[in-house]
Design a protein around this motif. Structure first.
Motif, PDB file in Angstrom:
ATOM      1  N   THR A   7       0.819  -1.219   0.000  1.00 50.07           N
ATOM      2  CA  THR A   7       0.000   0.000   0.000  1.00 50.07           C
ATOM      3  C   THR A   7       0.853   1.268   0.000  1.00 50.07           C
ATOM      4  OG1 THR A   7      -1.814  -1.146   1.107  1.00 50.07           O
ATOM      5  CG2 THR A   7      -1.809   1.263   1.209  1.00 50.07           C
TER       6      THR A   7
ATOM      7  N   ILE B 277       1.683   3.725  -3.508  1.00 53.03           N
ATOM      8  CA  ILE B 277       1.225   5.119  -3.501  1.00 53.03           C
ATOM      9  C   ILE B 277       2.414   6.078  -3.542  1.00 53.03           C
ATOM     10  CG2 ILE B 277       0.063   6.861  -2.098  1.00 53.03           C
ATOM     11  CD1 ILE B 277      -1.891   4.717  -1.206  1.00 53.03           C
ATOM     12  N   THR B 278       3.449   5.777  -2.771  1.00 61.24           N
ATOM     13  CA  THR B 278       4.633   6.643  -2.772  1.00 61.24           C
ATOM     14  C   THR B 278       5.311   6.652  -4.140  1.00 61.24           C
ATOM     15  OG1 THR B 278       4.991   6.194  -0.422  1.00 61.24           O
ATOM     16  CG2 THR B 278       6.851   7.078  -1.673  1.00 61.24           C
TER      17      THR B 278
ATOM     18  N   LEU C  97       3.896   6.130  -7.030  1.00 62.98           N
ATOM     19  CA  LEU C  97       3.040   6.894  -7.940  1.00 62.98           C
ATOM     20  C   LEU C  97       3.253   8.392  -7.758  1.00 62.98           C
ATOM     21  CD1 LEU C  97       0.699   7.160  -9.972  1.00 62.98           C
ATOM     22  CD2 LEU C  97      -0.886   6.961  -8.046  1.00 62.98           C
ATOM     23  N   VAL C  98       3.265   8.859  -6.528  1.00 60.72           N
ATOM     24  CA  VAL C  98       3.421  10.287  -6.259  1.00 60.72           C
ATOM     25  C   VAL C  98       4.800  10.778  -6.705  1.00 60.72           C
ATOM     26  CG1 VAL C  98       3.530  12.035  -4.440  1.00 60.72           C
ATOM     27  CG2 VAL C  98       1.758  10.278  -4.364  1.00 60.72           C
TER      28      VAL C  98
ATOM     29  N   MET D  29      -4.756   8.064  -8.648  1.00 57.94           N
ATOM     30  CA  MET D  29      -4.722   7.671  -7.239  1.00 57.94           C
ATOM     31  C   MET D  29      -5.893   6.771  -6.890  1.00 57.94           C
ATOM     32  SD  MET D  29      -2.936   7.810  -4.541  1.00 57.94           S
ATOM     33  CE  MET D  29      -1.819   9.176  -4.861  1.00 57.94           C
ATOM     34  N   TRP D  30      -7.065   7.114  -7.406  1.00 59.53           N
ATOM     35  CA  TRP D  30      -8.259   6.297  -7.182  1.00 59.53           C
ATOM     36  C   TRP D  30      -8.066   4.913  -7.801  1.00 59.53           C
ATOM     37  CZ3 TRP D  30     -13.594   9.112  -7.431  1.00 59.53           C
ATOM     38  CH2 TRP D  30     -14.567   8.318  -6.816  1.00 59.53           C
TER      39      TRP D  30
ATOM     40  N   MET E 266      -5.225   3.444  -8.320  1.00 64.79           N
ATOM     41  CA  MET E 266      -4.216   2.729  -7.541  1.00 64.79           C
ATOM     42  C   MET E 266      -4.813   2.142  -6.269  1.00 64.79           C
ATOM     43  SD  MET E 266      -1.143   1.665  -7.398  1.00 64.79           S
ATOM     44  CE  MET E 266      -0.201   2.632  -8.558  1.00 64.79           C
ATOM     45  N   VAL E 267      -5.687   2.894  -5.613  1.00 63.66           N
ATOM     46  CA  VAL E 267      -6.334   2.380  -4.400  1.00 63.66           C
ATOM     47  C   VAL E 267      -7.159   1.142  -4.726  1.00 63.66           C
ATOM     48  CG1 VAL E 267      -8.066   2.887  -2.631  1.00 63.66           C
ATOM     49  CG2 VAL E 267      -6.339   4.596  -3.201  1.00 63.66           C
TER      50      VAL E 267
END
Length: 223
Positions: free
Chosen positions: A39, A43-44, A46-47, A192-193, A195-196
């Motif tokens: 998780t 996310i990291t 991607l950012v 982001m959505w 990816m979640v």
């Protein structure tokens, strides 16, 4: 040399995160260790990639302007379209190499359980689509401005609008009609959505749709 330092820094950052998550997940129960690490890692990544990609793409063009060699390029047979595409893909090449340098850490997550190889692959698809869009943003901002300060302002505005204004606008449009936005709409409109949803295994194939949407949004910026 700078490229290798950046790549080493990215791997060190991701590796340090994995170590910290391993230590934190050692005493936790109920959540698979692999999912607990995947998780924040996904996310990291991607950012970070969404920040590195536009900066790398815009800096190549801005360097030509600062060194006053841009006009000389257009005196040759190189068309504006070929120049833009060349700068974009040369910057994305190094960004993608940096992205795949952390792939062993993602594969480690699979071996720890709770995450499938399909989720890892789809996470990379989402990131690659976002990287392409952000690279196009950087090229557009560099070509549309004359100074680095104005370029950063334009780039920040486009970046914020794409990632922070469009997804809420889609949600508000549904809420105004007393409807709940489906997960598919969220996955298509926001990396982001998407990816979640990939992380939690919900409609992960919409991550491919999100990547295609990002490519479709990025191509007009190159004109």
């Amino acid at each position: 040399k700078r490229f290798y330092l950046k790549r080493a820094g990215l791997v060190a950052l991701a590796g340090g995160m994995v170590v910290l998550m391993l230590l934190a997940a050692g005493g936790s129960q109920g959540t698979p260790m692999g999912l607990g690490i995947f998780t924040p890692l996904a996310i990291t990544t991607l950012v970070v990639m969404c920040i590195v990609a536009p900066s790398s793409a815009s800096s190549l063009i801005m360097r030509e302007k600062e060194e006053r060699t841009l006009g000389l390029l257009f005196l040759t047979d190189i068309s504006g379209w070929r120049f833009v595409i060349g700068k974009l893909f040369s910057s994305l090449f190094f960004t993608v190499i940096a992205l795949f340098s952390v792939l062993p850490l993602f594969m480690l997550v699979v071996s720890l359980g709770g995450v499938s190889a399909i989720q890892i692959g789809m996470a990379y698809v989402v990131i690659l689509g976002a990287v392409f869009l952000c690279g196009c943003m950087g090229v557009f901002a560099a070509c549309a401005t004359r100074t680095e300060r104005s370029m950063n302002g334009v780039l920040a505005g486009i970046w914020a609008a794409t990632f922070f204004l469009i997804p809420p606008a889609v949600a508000v449009a549904y809420m105004m009609k007393d409807l709940t936005p489906p997960e598919s709409i969220g996955s298509l409109s926001s990396p982001m959505w998407a990816m979640v949803n990939v992380i939690h295994g919900r409609e992960i194939w919409f991550g491919l749709g999100n990547a295609l949407v990002n490519v479709a949004l990025g191509l007009p910026l190159l004109w």
